[in-house]
Motif scaffolding. Sequence first.
Motif, PDB file in Angstrom:
ATOM      1  N   SER A   1      20.997   6.192  -4.200  1.00 51.05           N
ATOM      2  CA  SER A   1      21.474   6.926  -3.030  1.00 51.05           C
ATOM      3  C   SER A   1      20.662   6.503  -1.812  1.00 51.05           C
ATOM      4  N   ALA A   2      21.108   6.939  -0.623  1.00 54.54           N
ATOM      5  CA  ALA A   2      20.457   6.514   0.614  1.00 54.54           C
ATOM      6  C   ALA A   2      18.987   6.901   0.650  1.00 54.54           C
ATOM      7  N   ASP A   3      18.651   8.054   0.073  1.00 52.16           N
ATOM      8  CA  ASP A   3      17.259   8.507   0.077  1.00 52.16           C
ATOM      9  C   ASP A   3      16.499   8.093  -1.182  1.00 52.16           C
ATOM     10  N   HIS A   4      17.142   7.307  -2.062  1.00 52.33           N
ATOM     11  CA  HIS A   4      16.518   6.814  -3.295  1.00 52.33           C
ATOM     12  C   HIS A   4      16.127   7.955  -4.246  1.00 52.33           C
ATOM     13  N   ALA A   5      16.733   9.120  -4.064  1.00 48.52           N
ATOM     14  CA  ALA A   5      16.414  10.258  -4.924  1.00 48.52           C
ATOM     15  C   ALA A   5      17.183  10.209  -6.235  1.00 48.52           C
ATOM     16  N   THR A   6      18.317   9.500  -6.252  1.00 48.29           N
ATOM     17  CA  THR A   6      19.131   9.375  -7.458  1.00 48.29           C
ATOM     18  C   THR A   6      19.696   7.963  -7.536  1.00 48.29           C
ATOM     19  N   VAL A   7      20.215   7.627  -8.724  1.00 44.97           N
ATOM     20  CA  VAL A   7      20.987   6.398  -8.905  1.00 44.97           C
ATOM     21  C   VAL A   7      22.439   6.807  -9.028  1.00 44.97           C
ATOM     22  N   THR A   8      23.268   6.297  -8.129  1.00 41.95           N
ATOM     23  CA  THR A   8      24.664   6.727  -8.050  1.00 41.95           C
ATOM     24  C   THR A   8      25.637   5.713  -8.626  1.00 41.95           C
ATOM     25  N   ASP A   9      25.187   4.470  -8.810  1.00 40.94           N
ATOM     26  CA  ASP A   9      26.085   3.420  -9.283  1.00 40.94           C
ATOM     27  C   ASP A   9      25.242   2.332  -9.935  1.00 40.94           C
ATOM     28  N   ALA A  10      25.911   1.396 -10.600  1.00 40.42           N
ATOM     29  CA  ALA A  10      25.191   0.299 -11.240  1.00 40.42           C
ATOM     30  C   ALA A  10      26.142  -0.854 -11.500  1.00 40.42           C
ATOM     31  N   PHE A  11      25.595  -2.047 -11.507  1.00 43.55           N
ATOM     32  CA  PHE A  11      26.300  -3.247 -11.962  1.00 43.55           C
ATOM     33  C   PHE A  11      25.716  -3.615 -13.327  1.00 43.55           C
ATOM     34  N   VAL A  12      26.578  -3.766 -14.322  1.00 45.40           N
ATOM     35  CA  VAL A  12      26.145  -4.154 -15.664  1.00 45.40           C
ATOM     36  C   VAL A  12      27.040  -5.301 -16.112  1.00 45.40           C
ATOM     37  N   THR A  13      26.466  -6.470 -16.304  1.00 44.02           N
ATOM     38  CA  THR A  13      27.258  -7.649 -16.630  1.00 44.02           C
ATOM     39  C   THR A  13      26.444  -8.580 -17.523  1.00 44.02           C
ATOM     40  N   TRP A  14      26.921  -9.801 -17.691  1.00 45.61           N
ATOM     41  CA  TRP A  14      26.229 -10.771 -18.546  1.00 45.61           C
ATOM     42  C   TRP A  14      25.130 -11.476 -17.763  1.00 45.61           C
ATOM     43  N   SER A  15      24.118 -11.915 -18.464  1.00 46.92           N
ATOM     44  CA  SER A  15      23.033 -12.661 -17.818  1.00 46.92           C
ATOM     45  C   SER A  15      23.044 -14.131 -18.183  1.00 46.92           C
ATOM     46  N   THR A  16      23.590 -14.460 -19.335  1.00 46.35           N
ATOM     47  CA  THR A  16      23.631 -15.846 -19.804  1.00 46.35           C
ATOM     48  C   THR A  16      24.671 -15.952 -20.908  1.00 46.35           C
ATOM     49  N   HIS A  17      25.241 -17.130 -21.043  1.00 44.36           N
ATOM     50  CA  HIS A  17      26.100 -17.439 -22.182  1.00 44.36           C
ATOM     51  C   HIS A  17      25.488 -18.539 -23.043  1.00 44.36           C
ATOM     52  N   ALA A  18      24.262 -18.925 -22.723  1.00 44.99           N
ATOM     53  CA  ALA A  18      23.574 -19.942 -23.524  1.00 44.99           C
ATOM     54  C   ALA A  18      23.279 -19.381 -24.911  1.00 44.99           C
ATOM     55  N   PRO A  19      23.303 -20.222 -25.942  1.00 44.90           N
ATOM     56  CA  PRO A  19      22.996 -19.743 -27.296  1.00 44.90           C
ATOM     57  C   PRO A  19      21.604 -19.125 -27.364  1.00 44.90           C
ATOM     58  N   ALA A  20      21.501 -18.020 -28.088  1.00 44.12           N
ATOM     59  CA  ALA A  20      20.197 -17.380 -28.260  1.00 44.12           C
ATOM     60  C   ALA A  20      19.280 -18.311 -29.047  1.00 44.12           C
ATOM     61  N   GLN A  21      18.013 -18.329 -28.663  1.00 45.03           N
ATOM     62  CA  GLN A  21      17.050 -19.193 -29.338  1.00 45.03           C
ATOM     63  C   GLN A  21      16.466 -18.489 -30.560  1.00 45.03           C
ATOM     64  N   ALA A  22      16.134 -19.275 -31.556  1.00 45.74           N
ATOM     65  CA  ALA A  22      15.639 -18.732 -32.819  1.00 45.74           C
ATOM     66  C   ALA A  22      14.246 -18.153 -32.648  1.00 45.74           C
ATOM     67  N   ALA A  23      14.134 -16.870 -32.933  1.00 47.78           N
ATOM     68  CA  ALA A  23      12.851 -16.169 -32.971  1.00 47.78           C
ATOM     69  C   ALA A  23      13.125 -14.811 -33.576  1.00 47.78           C
ATOM     70  N   SER A  24      12.197 -14.306 -34.346  1.00 49.23           N
ATOM     71  CA  SER A  24      12.382 -13.028 -35.028  1.00 49.23           C
ATOM     72  C   SER A  24      11.662 -11.927 -34.277  1.00 49.23           C
ATOM     73  N   ASP A  25      12.364 -10.831 -34.038  1.00 51.83           N
ATOM     74  CA  ASP A  25      11.694  -9.690 -33.435  1.00 51.83           C
ATOM     75  C   ASP A  25      10.632  -9.187 -34.408  1.00 51.83           C
ATOM     76  N   PRO A  26       9.423  -8.908 -33.950  1.00 49.65           N
ATOM     77  CA  PRO A  26       8.340  -8.559 -34.881  1.00 49.65           C
ATOM     78  C   PRO A  26       8.402  -7.139 -35.432  1.00 49.65           C
ATOM     79  N   TYR A  27       9.367  -6.306 -34.993  1.00 50.14           N
ATOM     80  CA  TYR A  27       9.373  -4.902 -35.406  1.00 50.14           C
ATOM     81  C   TYR A  27      10.542  -4.544 -36.309  1.00 50.14           C
ATOM     82  N   VAL A  28      11.273  -5.519 -36.824  1.00 44.48           N
ATOM     83  CA  VAL A  28      12.435  -5.229 -37.660  1.00 44.48           C
ATOM     84  C   VAL A  28      12.227  -5.753 -39.073  1.00 44.48           C
ATOM     85  N   ILE A  29      12.871  -5.090 -40.035  1.00 41.61           N
ATOM     86  CA  ILE A  29      12.932  -5.603 -41.395  1.00 41.61           C
ATOM     87  C   ILE A  29      13.994  -6.694 -41.437  1.00 41.61           C
TER      88      ILE A  29
END
Length: 526
Positions: A281-309
């Motif tokens: 909002s104009a006074d930055h007191a709230t978030v009134t809208d958002a853009f949510v889209t893709w960031s890349t279409h490149a293939p994900a690189q191989a790496a394992s998240d350290p917190y999953v089974i």
Amino acid sequence: MGFDLRDESWIPVRLGGRSMRVGLRELLHRAHEIEDLELPVPPAASGLLRILAAITARVARNDEERLDDMDLAENVRKWRHARDRVLARRCFDASAVDAYLDREVPEGRFDLFGDRPFLQDPRLDKECLDAKGKPNSSGVNKLVFGRPTGVNGAVLFGHFMDTDPVPVSPAEAAWHLIAQLYYGPSGQCTPRRITSVRPGSGDAGPLRKTVSFHPWAPDLFTTLVLSVPVPGGSGAEPDEEDRCPWEMEELLNPLGPLPKVTWPGRLLTGRARHAVLLAPSADHATVTDAFVTWSTHAPAQAASDPYVILDPPKSGDGTRFPRPADGRRALWRDLDALLLKDHDGQSKRPYALENLPRALLPVLRVRAYGFDQDGQQRDSGWFEASTPPVLRWQQEVDERMALYVGQCRQAADEVGGMLEYAARLAWKLATDPGQEDAEKVRLDAKRPGPWRDRALAQYWPVAGLVFWGLVTPERCDTPPHQPFVDAALDALDSAIGAVRADVRTARARSRARRCIRAAIPRSAGR
């Protein structure tokens, strides 16, 4: 006027037995006093822990040693000794925290609404355009998990409409920003025009439909230091060019190749498949809208998240995959996969639970954050759960207990599977006269009858109590099947009830009970 995440109060914690909110600076300054995180959105807490672990690697120091030091990271043994020295300090060095937040990271990078907003892409309001060239936002409901969007969105935590979106506070927007980057959906999204092409689909977030497991200490300082994964174990190598998104000089090129996944920054914070921009909002007191889209279409690189089974594919060949989150599955049913070095010879426990200091194992619990989702757009629900201090039973420390925990979990699952079959069998025998005397009964998977769900709904909570009653050093020689069988028999009887007191139902019940008793190994007796 922005919203500076360094000093604004946006992270809920428990400190001194009471709930409060802190900014990044106060959280790190007082991490040794903070007892717990209290984010009400578990996927946001899961993502935030990865962000905090990456920051911890930058600020956790002992004299001149930093946990992200490249030379130190080349020798795992030396790195672990350095971590032990950091732990011995019992708190972060406040000057190191301030140096990182105020000088090492470029000014404005922790501002939620700045020119280079935290974890956002400021180009989206000029790239997400409609056919007339006007900004085409996604809406605040698209940002906030649990709100419906379009015609198929599930209403999880309130009633909201795209025609009358309810703004959110900057703190809540930050939570869902983080959750979107780690758990966002695949498929259709707000189109983004960079060239003449205007693609409007993207890939799922790196943690979508997974459950994360984190070592959990009595204080947040110890938790964060232990959350920094030991270098070299997730397929991401230390590198001098390792950068978190807020540390990078240039924004990611959406059409270019992805940078190498390096330890620890990019491994923990740099693998998002979504791009987000908040509109305040104009006074930055709230978030009134958002853009949510893709960031890349490149293939994900191989790496394992350290917190999953990591589980093997059902075929037995191929790449292991993160164990999916299941809101109906209690945490204790994953316990053996957290304790055994090589669970069932196949599943791998989270790498973050490897190489923990043995002196701390008696007090360490495991915190799980899960988001039950499909691989595309549907979200079923999220959960958070913690174990008692069980890591003292890791196989390297107490093999006898680790193996017994595995036996108890396996017994519970075997009996639960037999109960499911027996309940379906009993319903079929009681309602189909043609099957009553058949030696082999044909069951219809699409028509299990009402007794199955009733029986399982009663069995699993009781099985959890049975499990925790069994997994003690004093009882680790006790054959585990019989107590679970007793619980299953009670659950079956309760599911069938007394609504049909005829001879056919009595015979069906008796045959189903024999099936359940067959789950007891012959060596254990009947």
